[in-house]
Design an enzyme around this catalytic site. Structure first.
Site, mmCIF file in Angstrom:
data_model
loop_
_atom_site.group_PDB
_atom_site.id
_atom_site.type_symbol
_atom_site.label_atom_id
_atom_site.label_comp_id
_atom_site.label_asym_id
_atom_site.label_seq_id
_atom_site.Cartn_x
_atom_site.Cartn_y
_atom_site.Cartn_z
ATOM 1 N N SER A 46 52.190 45.856 76.973
ATOM 2 C CA SER A 46 53.748 45.239 76.879
ATOM 3 C C SER A 46 54.789 46.078 77.862
ATOM 4 O O SER A 46 54.797 47.246 76.694
ATOM 5 C CB SER A 46 53.509 43.740 76.693
ATOM 6 O OG SER A 46 55.443 43.477 76.642
ATOM 7 N N TYR B 168 56.580 41.777 67.704
ATOM 8 C CA TYR B 168 54.902 41.556 68.736
ATOM 9 C C TYR B 168 55.169 42.672 69.455
ATOM 10 O O TYR B 168 54.052 43.338 69.796
ATOM 11 C CB TYR B 168 55.491 40.542 69.921
ATOM 12 C CG TYR B 168 54.997 40.730 71.041
ATOM 13 C CD1 TYR B 168 53.267 40.462 71.139
ATOM 14 C CD2 TYR B 168 55.650 40.905 72.500
ATOM 15 C CE1 TYR B 168 53.275 40.595 72.325
ATOM 16 C CE2 TYR B 168 54.820 40.597 73.817
ATOM 17 C CZ TYR B 168 53.625 40.679 73.413
ATOM 18 O OH TYR B 168 52.711 40.729 74.873
ATOM 19 N N LYS C 29 51.617 45.679 69.550
ATOM 20 C CA LYS C 29 50.979 46.168 71.014
ATOM 21 C C LYS C 29 51.493 47.472 71.022
ATOM 22 O O LYS C 29 50.389 48.142 71.263
ATOM 23 C CB LYS C 29 51.929 45.707 72.551
ATOM 24 C CG LYS C 29 51.643 43.900 72.370
ATOM 25 C CD LYS C 29 50.448 43.638 73.325
ATOM 26 C CE LYS C 29 49.728 42.741 73.283
ATOM 27 N NZ LYS C 29 48.633 42.263 74.140
HETATM 28 P P1 NAD Z 1 48.359 33.758 76.322
HETATM 29 O O1 NAD Z 1 48.892 33.199 75.732
HETATM 30 O O2 NAD Z 1 48.512 32.562 77.411
HETATM 31 O O3 NAD Z 1 46.374 34.068 76.428
HETATM 32 C C1 NAD Z 1 46.141 34.327 75.027
HETATM 33 C C2 NAD Z 1 44.554 33.533 74.891
HETATM 34 O O4 NAD Z 1 43.825 35.057 73.955
HETATM 35 C C3 NAD Z 1 44.892 32.167 74.763
HETATM 36 O O5 NAD Z 1 44.013 31.492 75.650
HETATM 37 C C4 NAD Z 1 44.311 32.569 73.149
HETATM 38 O O6 NAD Z 1 43.733 31.056 73.045
HETATM 39 C C5 NAD Z 1 43.787 33.870 73.146
HETATM 40 N N1 NAD Z 1 43.780 34.337 72.184
HETATM 41 C C6 NAD Z 1 44.495 34.686 70.642
HETATM 42 N N2 NAD Z 1 44.550 35.102 69.969
HETATM 43 C C7 NAD Z 1 42.830 35.271 69.904
HETATM 44 C C8 NAD Z 1 41.924 35.330 68.885
HETATM 45 N N3 NAD Z 1 42.300 35.511 67.774
HETATM 46 N N4 NAD Z 1 40.209 35.276 69.141
HETATM 47 C C9 NAD Z 1 40.463 34.470 70.350
HETATM 48 N N5 NAD Z 1 41.142 34.628 71.335
HETATM 49 C C10 NAD Z 1 42.670 34.671 70.780
HETATM 50 O O7 NAD Z 1 49.301 34.602 76.976
HETATM 51 P P2 NAD Z 1 49.011 35.376 77.928
HETATM 52 O O8 NAD Z 1 50.376 34.904 78.759
HETATM 53 O O9 NAD Z 1 48.237 35.315 79.215
HETATM 54 O O10 NAD Z 1 48.738 37.150 77.954
HETATM 55 C C11 NAD Z 1 48.144 37.883 77.413
HETATM 56 C C12 NAD Z 1 48.093 38.595 76.904
HETATM 57 O O11 NAD Z 1 49.121 39.601 78.418
HETATM 58 C C13 NAD Z 1 48.523 38.803 75.910
HETATM 59 O O12 NAD Z 1 47.712 40.022 75.017
HETATM 60 C C14 NAD Z 1 50.154 39.318 75.698
HETATM 61 O O13 NAD Z 1 50.424 39.818 74.560
HETATM 62 C C15 NAD Z 1 49.913 40.007 77.413
HETATM 63 N N6 NAD Z 1 51.227 40.446 77.897
HETATM 64 C C16 NAD Z 1 51.143 39.068 78.622
HETATM 65 C C17 NAD Z 1 52.930 39.133 79.243
HETATM 66 C C18 NAD Z 1 53.640 37.723 80.607
HETATM 67 O O14 NAD Z 1 54.502 37.926 81.121
HETATM 68 N N7 NAD Z 1 52.905 36.800 80.058
HETATM 69 C C19 NAD Z 1 53.424 40.219 79.187
HETATM 70 C C20 NAD Z 1 53.002 41.489 78.848
HETATM 71 C C21 NAD Z 1 51.786 41.259 78.167
#
Ligand code: NAD
Ligand code: UDP
Length: 327
Positions: free
Chosen positions: A117, A141, A145
């Site tokens: 991120s 957070y 990461k």
């Molecule tokens: P999200 O919460 O929709 O997806 C995360 C998924 O992982 C969910 O389905 C959740 O149920 C699952 N999960 C979490 N912990 C778990 C565990 N211990 N075991 C099994 N499953 C688990 O989030 P997102 O927005 O799709 O983000 C996905 C990734 O991208 C994350 O790692 C987030 O930090 C990173 N990210 C997102 C953004 C953004 O703009 N959305 C920006 C930078 C980084």
């Protein structure tokens, strides 16, 4: 051979599931469904409901399937919550990564693509932000990461595990036909919150501060379409399969949009006037975050297809209009 998508029922993970399938990959998903949705994953995909902190489940998955690579999206990812509950973030994100890497080692899996991120940089010294910029996360957070990246770095020095860490900026939009999209029960992201106004779910959107040193006083961010993010994962896997070294890449469009510009683009996408109110600054928000993504373009040959903000928001609008209450 199959690709294991950890967190494949989440917002970004579910778009990756479909993208990898469209590239002819056999996809397996593991997800604990804490923030993900079973309905976001096609029924044809082998789905394991479980937590990646549980090594036994991972061993079962790696034994029952021939896995070539892991794509890792699992995380808690709410910045504000991470400040309130730091240990929750180190438990799920950092311990989750240790458990996953240990299971990969036990089962001789040597490729991982990781969701990092822009939060790893903290308050940037220079814009646009290069991968070589200092990393000084300003919340647990972002710190988690960065710790996950560091663990992969040191492990790759003493094992055959190679990694690509993709540092996303602001991920936006939805699948082209509106069948999957962003559905977070605790929504903090700007675009879904703006679109709740034309959906009739909120009266107005609050702009967090209009006294920043930017062109219109509101914060500038770099928004990139979720399908372009998914394409980068496919390219990152190809890069590792072709013998590429462990590496870190920014994923952003390179263009900054202010909050006010985003509201205007959302009005264009939805065809409706969107009421706004100016509120206080949100603690910890940098004025401007824009990626330099030349490295991903040059090395991975990544070329984002979505360049027009109204078009990006139009895909999100299609999803939200068709699913006003989510999945
Ligand atoms: P999200 O919460 O929709 O997806 C995360 C998924 O992982 C969910 O389905 C959740 O149920 C699952 N999960 C979490 N912990 C778990 C565990 N211990 N075991 C099994 N499953 C688990 O989030 P997102 O927005 O799709 O983000 C996905 C990734 O991208 C994350 O790692 C987030 O930090 C990173 N990210 C997102 C953004 C953004 O703009 N959305 C920006 C930078 C980084
Ligand atoms: N933002 C806003 N009002 C909201 C939500 C977000 O003004 O209701 C602003 C926020 O201050 C930031 C930008 O929109 O400048 C993007 O915020 P988001 O939470 O979507 O992503 P972040 O950049 O924090 O990862």
């Amino acid at each position: 051979m199959s690709v294991l998508i950890c967190g494949g029922a989440g917002y970004i993970g579910s778009h990756n599931v479909r993208t990898f399938m469209a590239h002819g990959e056999n996809v397996i998903v593991v997800d604990n469904l804490v923030t993900g949705h079973r309905a976001s994953v096609p029924s044809s995909v082998r789905f394991y409901e479980g937590d990646i902190r549980n090594g036994e489940i991972l061993d079962k998955i790696f034994t029952e399937n021939q896995i070539d690579a892991v794509i890792h999206f699992c995380a808690c990812s709410l910045v504000g919550e991470s400040v309130e509950k730091p240990l929750k973030y180190f438990d799920n994100n950092v311990w989750g990564m240790i458990s996953l890497l240990e299971a990969m080692q036990r089962n001789n899996i040597n490729k991982i693509i990781f969701s990092s991120s822009a939060a790893t940089y903290g308050e940037p010294e220079k814009i646009p932000i290069l991968e070589t910029a200092p990393t000084n996360p300003t919340n647990p957070y972002g710190e988690s990461k960065r710790m996950m990246e560091i663990m992969m770095k040191w492990l790759s020095n003493v094992s055959n595990i190679k990694y690509v860490s993709l540092r996303y900026f602001n991920v936006a939009g939805a699948w082209h036909d509106g069948s999957i999209g962003e559905d977070h029960k605790c929504e903090t992201h700007l675009i879904p919150l703006i679109l709740q106004v034309p959906l009739g779910k909120r009266d107005h959107v609050t702009v967090f501060g209009n006294d920043y040193p930017t062109k219109d006083g509101t914060c500038i961010r770099d928004y990139v379409h979720v399908c372009d993010i998914a394409d980068a994962h496919v390219l990152a896997l190809e890069y590792l399969r072709n013998g590429g070294e462990s590496n870190i890449f920014n994923l952003g469009s390179g263009d900054g949009y202010s909050v006010m510009e985003m509201i205007t683009a959302a009005e264009k996408a939805s065809g409706q006037k969107i009421k706004l109110e100016i509120g206080a600054r949100r603690a910890g928000d940098p004025a401007r975050l824009v990626a330099d993504s030349h490295k991903a373009r040059e090395i991975l040959k990544w070329s984002p297809k979505f360049t027009d903000m109204a078009e990006i928001i139009a895909t999100a609008w299609k999803w939200h209009k068709a699913h006003p209450n989510g999945f």
